[in-house]
Enzyme design. Structure first.
Site, mmCIF file in Angstrom:
data_model
loop_
_atom_site.group_PDB
_atom_site.id
_atom_site.type_symbol
_atom_site.label_atom_id
_atom_site.label_comp_id
_atom_site.label_asym_id
_atom_site.label_seq_id
_atom_site.Cartn_x
_atom_site.Cartn_y
_atom_site.Cartn_z
ATOM 1 N N TYR A 259 -13.105 -3.343 10.671
ATOM 2 C CA TYR A 259 -11.898 -2.718 10.443
ATOM 3 C C TYR A 259 -11.137 -2.806 11.713
ATOM 4 C CZ TYR A 259 -8.585 0.848 10.355
ATOM 5 O OH TYR A 259 -7.271 1.745 10.268
ATOM 6 N N GLY B 58 -0.923 7.784 1.053
ATOM 7 C CA GLY B 58 -0.610 7.971 2.499
ATOM 8 C C GLY B 58 0.488 7.581 3.299
ATOM 9 N N GLY C 14 0.894 -1.061 -0.019
ATOM 10 C CA GLY C 14 -0.007 0.141 0.004
ATOM 11 C C GLY C 14 0.638 1.456 0.145
ATOM 12 N N ALA C 15 1.940 1.159 -0.902
ATOM 13 C CA ALA C 15 2.876 2.412 -0.818
ATOM 14 C C ALA C 15 2.414 3.232 -2.017
ATOM 15 C CB ALA C 15 4.153 1.817 -1.320
ATOM 16 N N GLY D 250 1.947 4.931 3.664
ATOM 17 C CA GLY D 250 3.035 3.905 2.826
ATOM 18 C C GLY D 250 3.652 4.652 1.940
#
Ligand code: NDP
Length: 316
Positions: free
Chosen positions: A187, A13, A9-10, A15
Site C-alpha cells: 500500500y 469516504g 472512488g466516490a 471521495g
C-alpha cells in the site's frame, strides 16, 4: 455552464465527501466507481442533488475497465475540467497477495497502475478543458514519508531498484522492489508511486499543456472504510487514538472540503505541489506546501517508475 470533475472512488469516504463539496460549489461530478448501486445510495445519503452527478463504472484494478471508462466518459459529450485520483484499497491483514485480472498484485494495480493509465489517457481530455485552469489531483498520504511522524511506523515504503516492475510484475514478483510480499508495504509503495506520478506528470506535461498537477494529504481520516480490512479492534481504537492522542483526526466532511479546495480554489493553482494541513490538526489550521519524502522526490526514480509503469499498462 458547469465545470466537470471526475472523482474515482466516490462511493465512500474522502471521495464521497469531495463529490458533495464540489457539487455544492457548482460543479458537475462524475462519480467513477465500481459499485453503481452503492454509489447511488451513498450520493443520496449525503444529499448530493440528482442533477449534480453522473455515475460511471470503473474498476481501477482492471486495465480494460479503465479504458472502457474513458470511452464511456467521452460518450457523455462533456468536457473535463478536473480529474481526482482518489480510489484506493488497503489490505493489511492478508497473508498471500491477490491479483488483478491483468495478473498484477492488486493494491499496486488498483492504487497506482489503474490511475497511471487513467491519467495518461485523460490528459487528452484535460487539454480540451472548458476552463483555463484544468487540474489533475492525486491523493497522497503521510505514510508515504518516513521523515514524518505518521510515516515512521514500519514497514517503510521502498521501491528499491524497481526489480519487481522490471521483471514484469507478475507472480512470483508481487512487490515493486522484487522482494517478499508485505501488504502494508505494498500500500505504502503504491502511494509513493502516486506522488512520483504527480511529479513526473508535472515535469513532462505542465508547461506544454497548462494543466496543474498536485497531490494532497487530507489528514488522518480515521473513520473511513479504508480500514475495513483491519482488525475490528483496530477499527474501533484508531479514530480514538487519532482524536485524543496524536491529534491527527480529520472528519470525512473536512477531508472532502480540502480535496475540493485543491480542485477548485484559485489559491491552489500551483503545479508539482504536495499540499498538507499537517499531521496534528490545529483549529483553523492552514494548508502549506509540504516537502515529499526523499524517495518521492527522486527524479531518476520517478522516470524509471514512469517507464516501467507505461510498459505494464500497455502504453509503451
Ligand atoms: P475508502 O475506503 O472510504 O474509499 C475508497 C474508495 O475507493 C471507495 O469508493 C472504493 O469503492 C474505491 N475503490 C476501491 N477499489 C476500487 C476499484 N478497484 N475500482 C474503483 N474504485 C475502487 O477510503 P478513504 O476515503 O479513506 O481513502 C481515499 C483516498 O484517501 C485514498 O487514496 C487514500 O490513500 C487517501 N488517504 C486516506 C487517509 C485516511 O486516513 N483515510 C489518509 C491519507 C490519504 P467501494 O466503495 O466500492 O469499496
Amino acid at each position: 455552464h458547469k465545470s466537470t470533475v471526475i472523482i474515482t472512488g466516490a462511493s465512500s469516504g474522502v471521495g464521497l465527501y469531495a463529490a458533495k463539496a464540489l457539487a455544492k460549489r457548482g460543479w458537475h461530478v462524475i462519480m467513477a466507481c465500481r459499485n453503481l448501486e452503492k454509489t447511488e445510495a451513498a450520493a443520496q445519503t449525503v444529499g448530493i442533488p440528482k442533477d449534480s452527478y453522473t455515475i460511471i463504472h470503473i474498476d481501477l484494478g482492471s486495465l480494460d475497465s479503465v479504458r472502457k471508462f474513458v470511452q464511456d466518459f467521452r460518450a457523455t459529450g462533456r468536457s473535463l475540467d478536473a480529474l481526482v485520483c482518489n480510489a484506493a484499497i488497503y489490505m493489511p491483514l492478508i497473508k498471500e497477495p491477490l491479483f488483478s485480472p491483468d495478473g498484477y498484485e492488486l493494491s499496486v494495480a488498483t492504487n497506482h497502475l489503474g490511475h497511471f493509465l487513467l491519467c495518461n489517457l485523460m490528459l487528452e481530455d484535460l487539454k480540451k478543458a472548458s476552463t483555463s485552469e484544468p487540474r489533475l489531483v492525486i491523493l497522497g498520504t503521510v505514510t508515504h514519508n518516513p521523515n514524518e511522524l505518521g510515516g515512521k511506523i514500519p514497514p517503510r515504503p521502498d521501491l528499491g531498484d524497481l526489480k519487481g516492475f522490471e521483471a514484469g510484475f507478475k507472480a512470483p514478483h508481487t512487490m515493486i522492489d522484487g522482494k517478499k510480499f508485505e501488504p502494508v508495504k505494498a500500500y505504502k509503495d503504491s502511494k509513493v508511486c502516486n506522488v512520483l506520478t504527480m511529479r513526473e506528470l508535472h515535469r513532462r506535461h505542465h508547461e506544454s499543456t497548462g494543466i496543474t498537477f498536485s497531490s494532497l494529504y487530507p489528514g488522518c481520516v480515521a473513520t473511513t472504510a479504508l480500514f475495513r480490512n483491519h482488525y475490528p479492534l483496530f477499527q474501533k481504537l484508531f479514530p480514538v487514538f487519532q482524536k485524543y492522542i496524536t491529534g491527527g483526526f480529520v472528519s470525512e466532511e473536512l477531508a472532502g472540503e480540502r480535496v475540493a479546495d485543491v480542485v477548485a480554489d484559485p489559491a491552489y493553482n500551483q503545479s508539482g505541489i504536495y499540499w498538507s494541513w499537517g499531521n496534528r490538526q490545529k483549529k483553523d489550521g492552514k494548508s502549506f506546501v509540504q516537502k515529499v519524502s526523499n524517495e518521492a522526490s527522486d527524479d531518476a526514480k520517478a522516470e524509471k517508475m514512469w517507464d516501467f509503469s507505461a510498459k505494464l499498462v500497455g502504453l509503451a
